[in-house]
Design a protein around this motif. Structure first.
Motif, PDB file in Angstrom:
ATOM      1  N   MET A   1       0.855  -1.175   0.000  1.00 45.84           N
ATOM      2  CA  MET A   1       0.000   0.000   0.000  1.00 45.84           C
ATOM      3  C   MET A   1       0.902   1.239   0.000  1.00 45.84           C
ATOM      4  O   MET A   1       1.835   1.332   0.784  1.00 45.84           O
ATOM      5  CB  MET A   1      -0.895  -0.036   1.241  1.00 45.84           C
ATOM      6  CG  MET A   1      -1.790   1.166   1.376  1.00 45.84           C
ATOM      7  SD  MET A   1      -2.913   0.971   2.764  1.00 45.84           S
ATOM      8  CE  MET A   1      -4.413   0.756   1.888  1.00 45.84           C
ATOM      9  N   PRO A   2       0.605   2.218  -0.893  1.00 47.58           N
ATOM     10  CA  PRO A   2       1.451   3.422  -0.962  1.00 47.58           C
ATOM     11  C   PRO A   2       1.292   4.287   0.281  1.00 47.58           C
ATOM     12  O   PRO A   2       0.259   4.286   0.941  1.00 47.58           O
ATOM     13  CB  PRO A   2       0.940   4.155  -2.209  1.00 47.58           C
ATOM     14  CG  PRO A   2      -0.419   3.605  -2.466  1.00 47.58           C
ATOM     15  CD  PRO A   2      -0.469   2.235  -1.864  1.00 47.58           C
ATOM     16  N   ASP A   3       2.357   5.018   0.588  1.00 47.49           N
ATOM     17  CA  ASP A   3       2.301   5.951   1.710  1.00 47.49           C
ATOM     18  C   ASP A   3       1.304   7.054   1.389  1.00 47.49           C
ATOM     19  O   ASP A   3       1.267   7.584   0.288  1.00 47.49           O
ATOM     20  CB  ASP A   3       3.669   6.598   1.970  1.00 47.49           C
ATOM     21  CG  ASP A   3       4.672   5.601   2.528  1.00 47.49           C
ATOM     22  OD1 ASP A   3       4.235   4.611   3.133  1.00 47.49           O
ATOM     23  OD2 ASP A   3       5.876   5.829   2.346  1.00 47.49           O
ATOM     24  N   VAL A   4       0.502   7.387   2.380  1.00 45.98           N
ATOM     25  CA  VAL A   4      -0.467   8.467   2.212  1.00 45.98           C
ATOM     26  C   VAL A   4       0.134   9.719   2.840  1.00 45.98           C
ATOM     27  O   VAL A   4       0.469   9.719   4.024  1.00 45.98           O
ATOM     28  CB  VAL A   4      -1.818   8.108   2.880  1.00 45.98           C
ATOM     29  CG1 VAL A   4      -2.784   9.267   2.767  1.00 45.98           C
ATOM     30  CG2 VAL A   4      -2.386   6.845   2.265  1.00 45.98           C
ATOM     31  N   GLN A   5       0.275  10.747   2.036  1.00 49.76           N
ATOM     32  CA  GLN A   5       0.828  11.994   2.541  1.00 49.76           C
ATOM     33  C   GLN A   5      -0.301  12.897   3.003  1.00 49.76           C
ATOM     34  O   GLN A   5      -1.421  12.837   2.503  1.00 49.76           O
ATOM     35  CB  GLN A   5       1.615  12.721   1.460  1.00 49.76           C
ATOM     36  CG  GLN A   5       2.881  12.024   1.075  1.00 49.76           C
ATOM     37  CD  GLN A   5       3.654  12.866   0.053  1.00 49.76           C
ATOM     38  OE1 GLN A   5       3.124  13.809  -0.500  1.00 49.76           O
ATOM     39  NE2 GLN A   5       4.894  12.498  -0.171  1.00 49.76           N
ATOM     40  N   GLU A   6       0.042  13.720   3.951  1.00 48.13           N
ATOM     41  CA  GLU A   6      -0.910  14.737   4.395  1.00 48.13           C
ATOM     42  C   GLU A   6      -1.110  15.728   3.252  1.00 48.13           C
ATOM     43  O   GLU A   6      -0.175  16.041   2.531  1.00 48.13           O
ATOM     44  CB  GLU A   6      -0.368  15.475   5.626  1.00 48.13           C
ATOM     45  CG  GLU A   6      -0.345  14.641   6.886  1.00 48.13           C
ATOM     46  CD  GLU A   6      -1.749  14.304   7.375  1.00 48.13           C
ATOM     47  OE1 GLU A   6      -2.612  15.195   7.376  1.00 48.13           O
ATOM     48  OE2 GLU A   6      -1.970  13.138   7.742  1.00 48.13           O
ATOM     49  N   PRO A   7      -2.324  16.222   3.090  1.00 47.90           N
ATOM     50  CA  PRO A   7      -2.552  17.229   2.043  1.00 47.90           C
ATOM     51  C   PRO A   7      -1.719  18.474   2.327  1.00 47.90           C
ATOM     52  O   PRO A   7      -1.497  18.843   3.477  1.00 47.90           O
ATOM     53  CB  PRO A   7      -4.037  17.549   2.139  1.00 47.90           C
ATOM     54  CG  PRO A   7      -4.628  16.592   3.097  1.00 47.90           C
ATOM     55  CD  PRO A   7      -3.528  15.904   3.821  1.00 47.90           C
ATOM     56  N   ARG A   8      -1.255  19.090   1.271  1.00 44.23           N
ATOM     57  CA  ARG A   8      -0.453  20.299   1.401  1.00 44.23           C
ATOM     58  C   ARG A   8      -1.318  21.517   1.086  1.00 44.23           C
ATOM     59  O   ARG A   8      -2.259  21.424   0.318  1.00 44.23           O
ATOM     60  CB  ARG A   8       0.727  20.279   0.434  1.00 44.23           C
ATOM     61  CG  ARG A   8       1.662  19.112   0.680  1.00 44.23           C
ATOM     62  CD  ARG A   8       2.833  19.101  -0.272  1.00 44.23           C
ATOM     63  NE  ARG A   8       2.375  19.050  -1.657  1.00 44.23           N
ATOM     64  CZ  ARG A   8       3.088  19.467  -2.701  1.00 44.23           C
ATOM     65  NH1 ARG A   8       4.281  19.986  -2.514  1.00 44.23           N
ATOM     66  NH2 ARG A   8       2.627  19.394  -3.915  1.00 44.23           N
ATOM     67  N   THR A   9      -0.973  22.622   1.681  1.00 47.36           N
ATOM     68  CA  THR A   9      -1.592  23.898   1.337  1.00 47.36           C
ATOM     69  C   THR A   9      -0.546  24.706   0.597  1.00 47.36           C
ATOM     70  O   THR A   9       0.548  24.940   1.106  1.00 47.36           O
ATOM     71  CB  THR A   9      -2.049  24.668   2.590  1.00 47.36           C
ATOM     72  OG1 THR A   9      -3.012  23.857   3.279  1.00 47.36           O
ATOM     73  CG2 THR A   9      -2.649  26.007   2.228  1.00 47.36           C
ATOM     74  N   ILE A  10      -0.889  25.125  -0.609  1.00 54.29           N
ATOM     75  CA  ILE A  10       0.038  25.876  -1.437  1.00 54.29           C
ATOM     76  C   ILE A  10      -0.561  27.260  -1.662  1.00 54.29           C
ATOM     77  O   ILE A  10      -1.666  27.401  -2.171  1.00 54.29           O
ATOM     78  CB  ILE A  10       0.291  25.163  -2.775  1.00 54.29           C
ATOM     79  CG1 ILE A  10       0.875  23.772  -2.477  1.00 54.29           C
ATOM     80  CG2 ILE A  10       1.201  25.993  -3.670  1.00 54.29           C
ATOM     81  CD1 ILE A  10       0.831  22.807  -3.608  1.00 54.29           C
ATOM     82  N   VAL A  11       0.178  28.266  -1.241  1.00 61.58           N
ATOM     83  CA  VAL A  11      -0.278  29.647  -1.365  1.00 61.58           C
ATOM     84  C   VAL A  11       0.275  30.235  -2.657  1.00 61.58           C
ATOM     85  O   VAL A  11       1.475  30.102  -2.944  1.00 61.58           O
ATOM     86  CB  VAL A  11       0.187  30.494  -0.155  1.00 61.58           C
ATOM     87  CG1 VAL A  11      -0.251  31.943  -0.293  1.00 61.58           C
ATOM     88  CG2 VAL A  11      -0.343  29.888   1.142  1.00 61.58           C
ATOM     89  N   ALA A  12      -0.578  30.867  -3.434  1.00 61.09           N
ATOM     90  CA  ALA A  12      -0.132  31.498  -4.672  1.00 61.09           C
ATOM     91  C   ALA A  12       0.944  32.539  -4.365  1.00 61.09           C
ATOM     92  O   ALA A  12       0.858  33.265  -3.376  1.00 61.09           O
ATOM     93  CB  ALA A  12      -1.307  32.163  -5.376  1.00 61.09           C
ATOM     94  N   ASP A  13       1.954  32.590  -5.192  1.00 66.94           N
ATOM     95  CA  ASP A  13       3.037  33.548  -5.015  1.00 66.94           C
ATOM     96  C   ASP A  13       3.109  34.407  -6.273  1.00 66.94           C
ATOM     97  O   ASP A  13       3.655  33.989  -7.285  1.00 66.94           O
ATOM     98  CB  ASP A  13       4.359  32.829  -4.770  1.00 66.94           C
ATOM     99  CG  ASP A  13       5.477  33.794  -4.410  1.00 66.94           C
ATOM    100  OD1 ASP A  13       5.189  34.884  -3.913  1.00 66.94           O
ATOM    101  OD2 ASP A  13       6.652  33.433  -4.633  1.00 66.94           O
ATOM    102  N   LEU A  14       2.538  35.572  -6.190  1.00 70.03           N
ATOM    103  CA  LEU A  14       2.502  36.477  -7.333  1.00 70.03           C
ATOM    104  C   LEU A  14       3.595  37.526  -7.215  1.00 70.03           C
ATOM    105  O   LEU A  14       4.051  37.850  -6.130  1.00 70.03           O
ATOM    106  CB  LEU A  14       1.136  37.158  -7.411  1.00 70.03           C
ATOM    107  CG  LEU A  14      -0.058  36.227  -7.606  1.00 70.03           C
ATOM    108  CD1 LEU A  14      -1.355  36.990  -7.447  1.00 70.03           C
ATOM    109  CD2 LEU A  14       0.009  35.563  -8.959  1.00 70.03           C
ATOM    110  N   GLY A  15       3.990  38.056  -8.333  1.00 75.34           N
ATOM    111  CA  GLY A  15       4.959  39.135  -8.337  1.00 75.34           C
ATOM    112  C   GLY A  15       6.393  38.649  -8.278  1.00 75.34           C
ATOM    113  O   GLY A  15       6.663  37.453  -8.240  1.00 75.34           O
ATOM    114  N   ARG A  16       7.299  39.628  -8.258  1.00 78.36           N
ATOM    115  CA  ARG A  16       8.721  39.330  -8.272  1.00 78.36           C
ATOM    116  C   ARG A  16       9.466  40.232  -7.293  1.00 78.36           C
ATOM    117  O   ARG A  16       9.059  41.357  -7.047  1.00 78.36           O
ATOM    118  CB  ARG A  16       9.283  39.560  -9.681  1.00 78.36           C
ATOM    119  CG  ARG A  16       8.779  38.546 -10.673  1.00 78.36           C
ATOM    120  CD  ARG A  16       9.265  38.840 -12.091  1.00 78.36           C
ATOM    121  NE  ARG A  16       8.958  37.730 -12.961  1.00 78.36           N
ATOM    122  CZ  ARG A  16       7.757  37.452 -13.438  1.00 78.36           C
ATOM    123  NH1 ARG A  16       6.740  38.205 -13.137  1.00 78.36           N
ATOM    124  NH2 ARG A  16       7.566  36.409 -14.229  1.00 78.36           N
TER     125      ARG A  16
END
Length: 165
Positions: A1-16
């Motif tokens: 059975m594959p390892d189940v990872q915790e869901p990630r939260t990805i915040v948009a990164d706009l600009g430079r």
């Protein structure tokens, strides 16, 4: 059975950050925007621009264009807005514009786009955690016709010194 990872939260990164800008780079800003007659009327009313070329079809039909023009303040504002995600989202301040040129008419129903070229990147002499980025922007219609150009200077933080860092 594959390892189940915790869901990630990805915040948009706009600009430079300052370090992300390279002289000569060109940003094609997306999405574009189709300007409606309602956009033109509402912007003209909001800014108290009552010129009949923006709102009176009978008047505009007698002009060399034969139809209403989009208020140039609106097209400038929309093109500037299109640049924000790529050029100034992380900026500390907009330092100004120069050489704003209106070079072709825009009509309700036209779809517009924008692109910006990085002209200069330099560290601030007075603010060691910031620098100045100068860009040249063109607003153009879907058929490729350029209708507005301008240079803009933005005060941009170095990495680790932005408002949200």
């Amino acid at each position: 059975m594959p390892d189940v990872q915790e869901p990630r939260t990805i915040v948009a990164d706009l600009g430079r950050y300052l370090e992300d800008f390279t002289v000569g780079d060109v940003y094609e800003h997306r999405p574009g925007r189709t300007i409606t007659e309602a956009d033109n009327i509402q912007f003209s009313l909001l800014t108290m621009n009552r010129h009949p070329m923006h709102c009176d079809h009978a008047f505009a039909e007698k002009s060399e264009f034969g139809k209403p023009l989009v208020n140039s303040g609106l097209t400038l504002a929309m093109v500037l807005g299109m640049t924000v995600d790529d050029v100034s989202y992380k900026s500390v301040a907009n330092l100004g514009w120069k050489e704003i040129k209106l070079v072709a008419p825009v009509f309700p129903g036209d779809t517009i786009y924008a692109r910006s070229k990085v002209l200069d990147v330099r560290e601030s002499k007075k603010r060691p955690t910031q620098g100045i980025v100068t860009t040249y922007t063109e607003g153009y219609k879907a058929d490729g016709t350029v209708f507005v150009t301008f240079e803009r200077a933005s005060l941009v933080p170095k990495r680790g010194h932005g408002v949200g860092d």
